[in-house]
Motif scaffolding. Structure first.
Motif, PDB file in Angstrom:
ATOM      1  N   ARG A 529       0.815  -1.214   0.000  1.00  0.00           N
ATOM      2  CA  ARG A 529       0.000   0.000   0.000  1.00  0.00           C
ATOM      3  C   ARG A 529       0.851   1.268   0.000  1.00  0.00           C
ATOM      4  N   PHE A 530       2.085   1.171   0.493  1.00  0.00           N
ATOM      5  CA  PHE A 530       2.972   2.331   0.444  1.00  0.00           C
ATOM      6  C   PHE A 530       3.427   2.639  -0.986  1.00  0.00           C
ATOM      7  N   THR A 531       3.257   1.677  -1.901  1.00  0.00           N
ATOM      8  CA  THR A 531       3.651   1.897  -3.296  1.00  0.00           C
ATOM      9  C   THR A 531       2.480   2.386  -4.145  1.00  0.00           C
ATOM     10  N   ALA A 532       1.294   2.546  -3.541  1.00  0.00           N
ATOM     11  CA  ALA A 532       0.099   2.929  -4.306  1.00  0.00           C
ATOM     12  C   ALA A 532       0.297   4.282  -4.980  1.00  0.00           C
ATOM     13  N   THR A 533      -0.266   4.417  -6.178  1.00  0.00           N
ATOM     14  CA  THR A 533      -0.180   5.666  -6.920  1.00  0.00           C
ATOM     15  C   THR A 533      -1.524   5.944  -7.591  1.00  0.00           C
ATOM     16  N   ASP A 534      -1.739   7.200  -8.022  1.00  0.00           N
ATOM     17  CA  ASP A 534      -3.018   7.577  -8.629  1.00  0.00           C
ATOM     18  C   ASP A 534      -3.185   6.930 -10.001  1.00  0.00           C
ATOM     19  N   THR A 535      -4.389   6.419 -10.246  1.00  0.00           N
ATOM     20  CA  THR A 535      -4.691   5.798 -11.535  1.00  0.00           C
ATOM     21  C   THR A 535      -6.043   6.287 -12.048  1.00  0.00           C
ATOM     22  N   VAL A 536      -6.210   6.189 -13.359  1.00  0.00           N
ATOM     23  CA  VAL A 536      -7.500   6.414 -14.011  1.00  0.00           C
ATOM     24  C   VAL A 536      -7.739   5.242 -14.943  1.00  0.00           C
ATOM     25  N   GLY A 537      -8.838   4.550 -14.748  1.00  0.00           N
ATOM     26  CA  GLY A 537      -9.134   3.388 -15.588  1.00  0.00           C
ATOM     27  C   GLY A 537      -8.100   2.286 -15.470  1.00  0.00           C
ATOM     28  N   GLY A 538      -7.401   2.227 -14.333  1.00  0.00           N
ATOM     29  CA  GLY A 538      -6.373   1.211 -14.139  1.00  0.00           C
ATOM     30  C   GLY A 538      -5.026   1.586 -14.707  1.00  0.00           C
ATOM     31  N   GLU A 539      -4.886   2.798 -15.244  1.00  0.00           N
ATOM     32  CA  GLU A 539      -3.615   3.246 -15.823  1.00  0.00           C
ATOM     33  C   GLU A 539      -3.016   4.349 -14.955  1.00  0.00           C
ATOM     34  N   VAL A 540      -1.693   4.286 -14.733  1.00  0.00           N
ATOM     35  CA  VAL A 540      -1.004   5.252 -13.875  1.00  0.00           C
ATOM     36  C   VAL A 540      -0.979   6.635 -14.529  1.00  0.00           C
ATOM     37  N   LEU A 541      -1.253   7.663 -13.729  1.00  0.00           N
ATOM     38  CA  LEU A 541      -1.227   9.026 -14.246  1.00  0.00           C
ATOM     39  C   LEU A 541       0.184   9.595 -14.330  1.00  0.00           C
ATOM     40  N   ASP A 542       1.033   9.287 -13.339  1.00  0.00           N
ATOM     41  CA  ASP A 542       2.384   9.865 -13.275  1.00  0.00           C
ATOM     42  C   ASP A 542       3.417   8.751 -13.092  1.00  0.00           C
ATOM     43  N   PRO A 543       3.937   8.157 -14.185  1.00  0.00           N
ATOM     44  CA  PRO A 543       4.912   7.055 -14.077  1.00  0.00           C
ATOM     45  C   PRO A 543       6.188   7.451 -13.336  1.00  0.00           C
ATOM     46  N   GLY A 544       6.617   8.721 -13.457  1.00  0.00           N
ATOM     47  CA  GLY A 544       7.825   9.170 -12.768  1.00  0.00           C
ATOM     48  C   GLY A 544       7.675   9.129 -11.265  1.00  0.00           C
ATOM     49  N   HIS A 545       6.549   9.595 -10.780  1.00  0.00           N
ATOM     50  CA  HIS A 545       6.286   9.544  -9.338  1.00  0.00           C
ATOM     51  C   HIS A 545       6.147   8.101  -8.866  1.00  0.00           C
TER      52      HIS A 545
END
Length: 595
Positions: A529-545
């Motif tokens: 859960r510490f690796t969770a990142t924002d997604t839309v439709g199952g796709e990551v919004l910010d790959p760098g972050h």
């Protein structure tokens, strides 16, 4: 296709020496080898695609999906505590395994009913726009429908949403500030309920099967038999042969055909495992039978015999598991209760045995602690490492050279196939010469290797390309280190549980080993859960972050693995005395007196 061909080559090269070595072991080992191989095919086939199924088909966000995954795997390793106890007291290991296998078949085929995919919409200033979601895993594409066009999305500078290529006259701006819009997801509740029913059936099935099949392996060998550790290592090969092909085939079918086809293939594997086991009962040579067959056949509820009452209770228990698997926060409390009950039971048993048995049980608990740390890291494979492969690893995608994210799960088991035969031979030779490292040293080395494996992934971030994708080599090398660490720890730990347990507690202590694995799954979920990142439709919004987050978390957990490994190495000269000769081989081995 490349990984399928590579898998065939690896299997052909490694299977021959394994089957040659199996000929020198009890016949029952071959039965358990194939039964567990197919059971693991079903489990790892589902594991390879489950996190993607949750995030891409049902559109759960990372934190929810990782929590659901961890709830499932926590219960998968918690229920064997009950299954081991029931088998020890009444049912016997063989009957428990057969019943568990049937529940697993039902669960995996239920997973094949995927139903309609969830949908996602964006609402801005009272107007709603739908996302178009296509493909699975590496082939996933997401765009927002605005008038006649469909536009890609990404992270905005302020945490909002950027819409790529949106024309100037569009009805909404190309950068939506955080809080100015609302994302909503719509799911089919009946099919969510079917998902949890399938998971509950699988969990209950594993509860009856997992600890008991491993305990029969230990029963095939007398105390002091030098073939025991090599036997468990060969058995471990069977586990990973199933896991290897599960990730390759279910990962391929799940991405290229459908989620349901991938899960259905896992169910076929489990059905094969059930048939192998029930048609080869004579080869078990009487091991795993009920402790009191007469008592088991007595009526307890009207005409219902005790055996069938246990089966009916197991089926009824699926309803409770169906609720629990949806409650990640509840898992911590459930584990606490499980550990209190297990330790209380062990404490009671320690009052009934002598000093030798007490010391051995204490050593077994220390080994379980080491396994909890190890598997809390290793079980990132199904969540954070699986998503790291999809989001931040440069996977080949050129015809025959294509590797899907789920197929990277085969790296671990593929390495095990390559290293099991030489390691089984090495432990046997060292054992014959009295130079086999004691289990505490093996545990320490295993923990250090998995810690370094995660540091490799942190190091890989410095070699990412402009799309924030790291070379596949680093992920493959990390899995190599995790695998060698696993081979130092896991089969040895399974073997130690059967060596250190009093004869009447073998299944129970094996269940406590899996209780430790259950705690590891819960901790793995917290870590993921510490690796969770924002997604839309199952796709990551910010790959760098996302990449920076993975690198930071992997750095910390790598340090944890190394620190605990060094502690085991430092304390091993003192702690090994608690074994009281249980690890000795040959006719002079110290055999625990029976109270």
């Amino acid at each position: 296709m490349f990984i399928v061909l590579a898998g065939l080559l690896i299997t052909l090269v490694t299977a021959v020496p394994v089957f040659l070595q199996l000929r020198s072991h009890p016949r029952g080992l071959t039965v358990l080898f194939f039964a567990e191989m197919w059971e693991r095919f079903s489990y790892y086939g589902m594991r390879a695609i489950l996190i993607f199924y949750l995030t891409e088909h049902f559109l759960f966000d990372d934190q929810v999906a990782q929590g659901q995954y961890a709830s499932y795997t926590t219960l998968v390793y918690l229920l064997p505590l009950v299954g081991g106890f029931v088998a020890d007291r009444w049912l016997g290991s063989r009957k428990a395994i057969a019943f568990g296998a049937l529940l697993l078949v039902a669960g995996h085929f239920t997973m094949a009913f995927e139903g309609p995919a969830a949908t996602e919409t964006l609402t801005y200033q009272g107007h709603t726009y739908a996302y178009r979601l296509d493909g699975r895993m590496e082939g996933r594409t997401v765009c927002l429908r605005v008038e006649a066009g469909c536009y890609g999305v990404g992270a905005g500078a302020d945490g909002g949403l950027a819409i790529k290529g949106l024309p100037a006259g569009a009805p909404l701006p190309s950068l939506l500030p955080k809080g100015s819009y609302v994302d909503a997801r719509s799911r089919s509740q009946p099919f969510i309920d079917i998902l949890y029913l399938a998971l509950a059936l699988i969990i209950m099935g594993v509860g009856f099967l997992k600890a008991n099949i491993s305990s029969i392996v230990g029963q095939l060998y007398p105390q002091g038999d030098p073939r025991r550790d090599p036997g468990f290592t060969l058995y471990y090969y069977g586990i990973n042969l199933g896991a290897f092909w599960a990730a390759i085939l279910c990962g391929l079918v799940g991405q290229t055909v459908s989620w349901g086809a991938g899960f259905g293939l896992a169910g076929i594997g489990m059905l094969a495992g059930y048939l192998v086991f029930i048609f080869n009962k004579p080869r078990l040579e009487g091991h795993g039978e009920p402790p009191d067959p007469v008592k088991l056949a007595r009526p307890v509820l009207g005409p219902i015999r005790l055996e069938w009452a246990i089966y009916l209770a197991g089926i009824a228990g699926v309803a409770g598991v169906w609720w629990m698997v949806q409650q990640f926060a509840f898992m911590g409390w459930l584990l606490l209760v499980g550990w209190i009950a297990a330790l209380a039971y062990l404490g009671f048993e320690m009052t009934r045995v002598g000093k030798v048995a007490r010391d051995r049980l204490v050593l077994a608990l220390l080994l379980v602690f080491g396994s909890v740390v190890f598997f809390a890291l290793a079980e990132q494979a199904g969540t954070s490492l699986n998503q790291f492969a999809e989001r931040n690893t440069n996977l080949p995608s050129h015809g025959i050279w294509t590797i899907t994210p789920a197929q990277t799960q085969s790296f671990n088991s593929g390495y095990i196939l390559l290293f099991v035969p030489p390691l089984a031979w090495l432990w046997a030779k060292l054992g014959q010469r009295g130079r086999d490292p004691n289990p505490l040293v093996k545990f320490g080395l295993g923990l250090i290797q998995i810690g370094v494996g995660f540091w490799v992934l942190t190091w890989s971030a410095g070699y990412a390309d402009s799309s924030f994708r790291t070379p596949l080599f680093f992920l493959a090398f990390s899995y190599l280190l995790q695998t060698t660490g696993e081979l130092f720890l896991s089969p040895v730990g399974l073997s130690e549980m059967t060596k250190l347990a009093p004869a009447r507690m073998i299944s129970t202590l094996m269940a406590i080993w899996f209780l430790g694995a259950s705690a590891a799954q819960y901790l793995a979920g917290l870590i993921a859960r510490f690796t969770a990142t924002d997604t839309v439709g199952g796709e990551v919004l910010d790959p760098g972050h996302a990449l920076a987050t993975y690198a930071h978390v992997f750095l910390i957990i790598g340090a944890l693995g190394c620190a605990v490994g060094v502690l085991f190495l430092v304390l091993s000269p003192w702690l090994k005395r608690l074994a009281h000769g249980a690890d000795d081989t040959g006719p002079e081995a110290h055999i625990e007196p029976v109270a």
